[in-house]
Scaffold this active site. Structure first.
Site, PDB file in Angstrom:
ATOM      1  CD  GLN A 204      -2.692  -0.874   0.116  1.00 32.54           C
ATOM      2  OE1 GLN A 204      -2.986  -0.473  -0.627  1.00 32.54           O
ATOM      3  NE2 GLN A 204      -3.274  -2.349  -0.105  1.00 32.54           N
ATOM      4  CE  LYS A 227      -2.705  -4.953  -3.048  1.00 31.52           C
ATOM      5  NZ  LYS A 227      -4.427  -4.746  -1.938  1.00 31.52           N
TER       6      LYS A 227
HETATM    7  N1  PMP Z   1      -0.329  -6.179   1.869  1.00 31.54           N
HETATM    8  C1  PMP Z   1      -1.517  -5.334   1.999  1.00 31.54           C
HETATM    9  C2  PMP Z   1      -1.086  -4.554   3.070  1.00 31.54           C
HETATM   10  C3  PMP Z   1      -1.962  -5.115   1.277  1.00 31.54           C
HETATM   11  O1  PMP Z   1      -3.026  -4.595   0.784  1.00 31.54           O
HETATM   12  C4  PMP Z   1      -2.519  -6.331   0.183  1.00 31.54           C
HETATM   13  C5  PMP Z   1      -3.286  -6.290  -1.064  1.00 31.54           C
HETATM   14  N2  PMP Z   1      -4.793  -6.338   0.338  1.00 31.54           N
HETATM   15  C6  PMP Z   1      -1.324  -7.420   0.647  1.00 31.54           C
HETATM   16  C7  PMP Z   1      -0.142  -7.561   1.273  1.00 31.54           C
HETATM   17  C8  PMP Z   1      -1.493  -8.537  -0.533  1.00 31.54           C
HETATM   18  O2  PMP Z   1      -1.111  -8.598  -1.733  1.00 31.54           O
HETATM   19  P1  PMP Z   1      -1.255  -8.918  -2.534  1.00 31.54           P
HETATM   20  O3  PMP Z   1      -2.649  -9.860  -2.150  1.00 31.54           O
HETATM   21  O4  PMP Z   1      -1.241  -8.530  -3.709  1.00 31.54           O
HETATM   22  O5  PMP Z   1      -0.494 -10.600  -3.470  1.00 31.54           O
END
Ligand code: PMP
Length: 407
Positions: A204, A227
């Site tokens: 984030q 993201k």
């Molecule tokens: N850590 C944080 C702080 C996140 O916001 C997210 C996604 N919501 C993740 C880890 C996991 O990311 P991903 O699903 O893209 O592997």
């Protein structure tokens, strides 16, 4: 006042220009995933229409071009994170896989019975469960840094948990559920004093401001392409070269080997040692295009605009007595988690969607912090630079209608 050419920026994101349920789309779910500028969409289409080929060792022009673009993409991520060496950038599927990789390689080798691993109470499940499983498997202790009512981690609490048996500290840079920004540089410095290594979950953070892993001195930094205005299915693990060199491989197969015979196998050098199998070539190229897109914008101006969006949202929220904010940290990214007293978050989300406003509702993959606040979840509006002040107003105008309907 910041002057951004928002009209131009918004034109770069084709998906924004549509109606949802008869209303112009107001997309405020950027913490879940961000939209892609045309540059990224074009890079993916170009790759598949012109250069598609498997990378490395190909004896033909297309493979050379694909390999060059793929490795250039790695160099772009290296620059983006200010890493010292391009081989410190490992491609993964995303944040989740990056954390699992570190827990299963570095963690398995270094965390033993009687040791401890420290995380915060505000972690995403993907930065809890891999460490919890490791600790259960080896007989280590998972220690959790307390978080206060405002959603700020207790730095003193962290120092109390830290001792000579701490082998690893894994912390989120910015909480996806609350928006809180953690003092990761100070955490890293303290952890290093007892010899612990530190992973920062930057999922984030990277979309909001420039991250410099060399300045932070973190041992590992991880994020997801989707993201950061890039494609899904591609992510990054940055690791310090000496650590990556010493760690065992994560998965076994093609690409990650040097020599294979039935009497034994030797492993490839960095970064390939951690990239078994055909990688997500298009994803890496698309992510590089997203980084190129961002580097064409003034990132300080983008961050200032996001601050203004959050400020407006906080002001509008303060005018509605039924709104209870969840996460009021002083140091906060452009995420507004809230509840409307007397209404279930899911009902609020559905009624907002009917007015074209996209938010996320639920526990945001951070059930322990929701449990601490004794709530099942929140409504979360998460802003990025292509959002406008008018969209913040549209959210609150829609909330006022939800109130009339539900309360
Ligand atoms: N850590 C944080 C702080 C996140 O916001 C997210 C996604 N919501 C993740 C880890 C996991 O990311 P991903 O699903 O893209 O592997």
């Amino acid at each position: 006042p910041v002057t951004l050419d928002l009209d131009k920026i918004r034109k770069d994101f084709p998906i924004l220009h549509q109606q949802v349920n008869g209303h112009p789309l107001v997309y405020l779910d950027n913490a879940a995933t961000t939209h892609k500028p045309q540059m990224v969409i074009d890079a993916l289409a170009d790759y598949y229409s012109v250069n598609n080929s498997n990378v490395h060792r190909g004896a033909h022009a297309l493979s050379d071009r694909a390999t060059q673009d793929f490795e250039n993409a790695r160099g772009k991520v290296q620059n983006f994170l200010s890493a010292r060496f391009s081989e410190e950038i490992i491609w993964t599927r995303g944040t989740t896989e990056s954390i699992n990789l570190v827990a299963q390689t570095y963690g398995s080798e270094h965390v033993k019975a009687g040791d401890n691993v420290i995380i915060t109470a505000m972690e995403h499940h993907s930065n809890i469960v891999p460490w919890q499983m490791l600790c259960e498997r080896v007989g280590a202790e998972l220690r959790v840094i307390p978080v206060n009512d405002a959603g700020e981690m207790a730095f003193d609490g962290f120092l109390e948990l830290l001792d000579e048996n701490t082998k690893f500290v894994s912390v989120v840079h910015v909480s996806n559920a609350l928006g809180s920004i953690n003092p990761v540089k100070e955490i890293i410095a303290e952890a290093h004093k007892v010899g612990a290594k530190v992973l920062v979950d930057g999922a984030q953070a990277v979309a909001h401001w420039e991250v410099d892993v060399t300045d932070l001195d973190c041992d590992f930094y991880v994020f997801s392409g989707h993201k950061l205005f890039g494609p899904t299915g591609i992510g990054v693990l940055y690791g310090k070269k000496a650590l990556l060199e010493a760690m065992p491989p994560y998965q076994f197969g093609g690409e990650m080997i040097e020599q294979v015979s039935f009497s034994g196998t030797t492993f490839n050098k960095l970064p390939y040692k951690y990239e078994a199998g055909t990688p997500n070539i298009a994803g890496a190229i698309g992510l590089a295009a997203a980084i190129d897109y961002l580097s064409g914008l003034d990132r300080h101006a983008l961050a200032a605009h996001e601050d203004a969006l959050l400020e407006r949202a906080k002001q509008r929220a303060a005018e509605i007595p039924e709104i209870q904010l969840v996460g009021t940290a002083k140091n906060k990214a452009s995420v507004l988690s809230f509840l409307i007293k007397g209404a279930h978050p899911h009902d609020v989300g559905t009624l907002l969607d009917q007015q074209g406003v996209a938010v996320r509702t639920g526990h945001h993959c951070a059930m322990p912090i929701m449990e601490q606040y004794c709530i099942p979840g929140t409504v979360r509006a998460s802003f990025t630079f292509y959002n406008t002040l008018e969209e913040v107003d549209a959210l609150f105008d829609a909330i006022n209608k939800v109130k009339m309907f539900l309360l």
